[in-house]
Design a protein around this motif. Structure first.
Motif, PDB file in Angstrom:
ATOM      1  N   TYR A   9     -46.187  46.308 -11.454  1.00  0.00           N
ATOM      2  CA  TYR A   9     -46.012  45.383 -12.236  1.00  0.00           C
ATOM      3  C   TYR A   9     -44.640  45.533 -12.650  1.00  0.00           C
ATOM      4  N   ILE A  10     -44.002  44.287 -12.904  1.00  0.00           N
ATOM      5  CA  ILE A  10     -42.479  44.163 -13.808  1.00  0.00           C
ATOM      6  C   ILE A  10     -42.893  43.069 -14.791  1.00  0.00           C
ATOM      7  N   VAL A  11     -42.645  43.657 -15.952  1.00  0.00           N
ATOM      8  CA  VAL A  11     -42.599  42.486 -17.015  1.00  0.00           C
ATOM      9  C   VAL A  11     -41.151  42.153 -17.399  1.00  0.00           C
ATOM     10  N   VAL A  12     -40.737  41.223 -17.530  1.00  0.00           N
ATOM     11  CA  VAL A  12     -39.381  40.802 -17.858  1.00  0.00           C
ATOM     12  C   VAL A  12     -39.426  39.900 -18.886  1.00  0.00           C
ATOM     13  N   SER A  13     -38.553  40.008 -20.047  1.00  0.00           N
ATOM     14  CA  SER A  13     -38.703  39.111 -21.503  1.00  0.00           C
ATOM     15  C   SER A  13     -37.515  39.567 -22.151  1.00  0.00           C
ATOM     16  N   LYS A  14     -37.381  38.750 -23.245  1.00  0.00           N
ATOM     17  CA  LYS A  14     -36.412  38.786 -24.345  1.00  0.00           C
ATOM     18  C   LYS A  14     -36.712  39.225 -25.631  1.00  0.00           C
ATOM     19  N   LEU A  15     -38.023  39.979 -25.422  1.00  0.00           N
ATOM     20  CA  LEU A  15     -38.817  40.474 -26.336  1.00  0.00           C
ATOM     21  C   LEU A  15     -38.037  42.015 -26.773  1.00  0.00           C
ATOM     22  N   ASP A  16     -37.935  42.270 -28.082  1.00  0.00           N
ATOM     23  CA  ASP A  16     -37.163  43.641 -28.112  1.00  0.00           C
ATOM     24  C   ASP A  16     -38.314  44.747 -27.525  1.00  0.00           C
ATOM     25  N   GLN A  17     -37.481  45.855 -27.499  1.00  0.00           N
ATOM     26  CA  GLN A  17     -38.390  47.282 -26.908  1.00  0.00           C
ATOM     27  C   GLN A  17     -39.541  47.405 -27.596  1.00  0.00           C
ATOM     28  N   ARG A  18     -39.736  47.228 -28.674  1.00  0.00           N
ATOM     29  CA  ARG A  18     -41.127  47.657 -29.392  1.00  0.00           C
ATOM     30  C   ARG A  18     -42.257  46.282 -29.153  1.00  0.00           C
ATOM     31  N   GLU A  19     -41.865  45.068 -29.247  1.00  0.00           N
ATOM     32  CA  GLU A  19     -42.365  43.983 -28.719  1.00  0.00           C
ATOM     33  C   GLU A  19     -43.096  44.161 -27.240  1.00  0.00           C
ATOM     34  N   LEU A  20     -42.024  44.623 -26.637  1.00  0.00           N
ATOM     35  CA  LEU A  20     -42.326  44.714 -25.333  1.00  0.00           C
ATOM     36  C   LEU A  20     -43.357  45.780 -24.841  1.00  0.00           C
ATOM     37  N   ASP A  21     -43.316  46.724 -25.625  1.00  0.00           N
ATOM     38  CA  ASP A  21     -44.230  47.890 -25.350  1.00  0.00           C
ATOM     39  C   ASP A  21     -45.539  47.505 -25.907  1.00  0.00           C
TER      40      ASP A  21
END
Lengths: 252, 166
Positions: free
Chosen positions: A223-235
């Protein structure tokens, strides 16, 4: 045989190294020559004197002790090494494996992640986010199987405010991957996944070209998740996906 | 065939006196002989030795190493040092005048002659063993031994002549 020849051969004679034929001739001469007989006697006397009085040096005790210690140590070491050899090889393999994991795969993972980020940015700029717009796993899975012969775990995350927009196929370093596209608020989150046939991605955070990415892998999927979310949101997103994936696995 | 697998220390240690003696004869120095023998044992312990030929092979290695050593350290001890050490240090029977003359005479011999004497008279090596260890043809062994004994007797006679006042 004359006296001169005897003189030449006398040493070999007394050393018992004379050939049989010559020995016979020499002894024949000796029996009839007092001068040569006394030479034999003189030679013999000198030899026994030499043997009795030539310096013979015994090895000094400290040398003996030193060598004994070394030999014993070597002997022990050898036996040790012998018994340990299989373990040495096993350890070497383990270290090699760990080197591969820690040194090679992160690089590989990093390269893959960088490409994933580029694909993500590309999809935003071209507006080609999805090839199939659907939030229905039952529609998405067969579509992927048909396209890339792989069914990614599709999680409906509506409950967690992530909207599944659909999916597309993509290429990351020549691997056909499934890309699942989610929206969180107005931001796009893309989850790339493909079967871990060639590599297992190490778990980790990456910050590349203004995007946050997170990689991990399971037995079925990288899995690779890529986003412009910040770290916490991404977690939080990753947690949701993982929970869902586990749920799905235990369900099937 | 199988019974020759003795631990290296059991094979090599019984020959330590012989090894040291040979090195001592060739280098004419206790310190040098100790270094040579220690090196040889370290080297030899990595090799396989058969029980029968262990001594000859070991001493051959000692001999070659001792030669290398004196070649590398020539000038290390002057002939005068040698004469003194030969005159003062020989063990047990040094009291006797004839024995002292023998020691002095030995120290004056060329190293090849000293070496063949110790291997033949003290070690009791056959001509075949000498030929192989010293890398000489059989005729070379015969003539070198003959020369060694001849020179030794000449040197003894010389020493006796010089030492007459004593």
């Amino acid at each position: 045989m004359n006296c001169e020849e005897v003189d030449h051969l006398l040493d070999a004679y007394l050393d018992r190294e004379l050939q049989a034929g010559q020995k016979v001739l020499l002894e024949q001469h000796l029996s009839g020559c007092p001068a040569c007989q006394s030479l034999v006697w003189e030679f013999q006397e000198f030899r026994s004197f030499f043997k009795a009085n030539a310096p013979v040096y015994p090895a000094p005790p400290q040398l003996r002790a030193k060598i004994l210690t070394k030999l014993r140590r070597k002997g022990v070491k050898r036996r040790d090494t012998f018994f340990r050899q299989p373990w040495v090889y096993a350890a070497a393999m383990l270290i090699l494996g760990m080197c591969l994991l820690t040194a090679l795969l992160p690089d590989q993972g990093k390269a893959l992640t960088t490409q994933a980020v580029r694909r993500y940015i590309e999809s935003l700029s071209t507006g080609r986010l999805v090839d199939i717009a659907s939030d229905d796993p039952q529609a998405l899975k067969p579509w992927f199987v048909e396209k890339i012969n792989f069914a990614p775990p599709v999680a409906d995350l509506l409950a967690s405010r992530y909207t599944l927009l659909g999916g597309r196929t993509d290429l990351i370093q020549n691997r056909s991957v499934a890309a699942l596209v989610y929206r969180y608020d107005s931001r796009i989150v893309t989850l790339f996944c493909w079967p871990p046939t060639h590599e297992q991605l190490a778990t980790g955070n990456h910050s590349i070209e203004g995007c946050n990415a997170y990689t991990w892998s399971s037995a079925e999927c990288n899995y690779i998740v890529v986003s412009k979310l910040d770290q916490r949101e991404l977690d939080a997103f990753v947690d949701a996906i993982r929970d869902r994936a586990e749920y799905e696995n235990s369900g099937s | 065939m199988q019974e020759r697998k003795l631990p290296v220390e059991e094979l090599l240690l019984p020959h330590l006196d012989g090894a040291y003696n040979l090195a001592r004869w060739i280098t004419e120095s206790d310190a040098d002989a100790q270094i040579v023998v220690e090196e040889v044992y370290a080297q030899a312990s990595k090799q396989e030795f058969g029980q029968e030929d262990a001594r000859v092979r070991l001493l051959t290695i000692v001999r070659n190493r001792a030669y290398t050593w004196i070649r590398q350290h020539s000038g290390h001890s002057s002939p005068k040092d040698r004469e003194e050490s030969a005159g003062q240090s020989p063990p047990p029977l040094s009291g006797n005048k004839r024995t002292r003359d023998l020691h002095i005479a030995l120290s004056k011999l060329a190293v090849e002659l000293r070496e063949i004497l110790v291997l033949s008279e003290i070690e009791g090596w056959s001509y075949t063993q000498l030929a192989s260890a010293l890398d000489l043809p059989m005729t070379g062994v015969t003539s070198r031994l003959r020369q060694a004994r001849l020179r030794l007797r000449q040197e003894i006679a010389e020493a006796q002549r010089k030492g007459l006042p004593e």
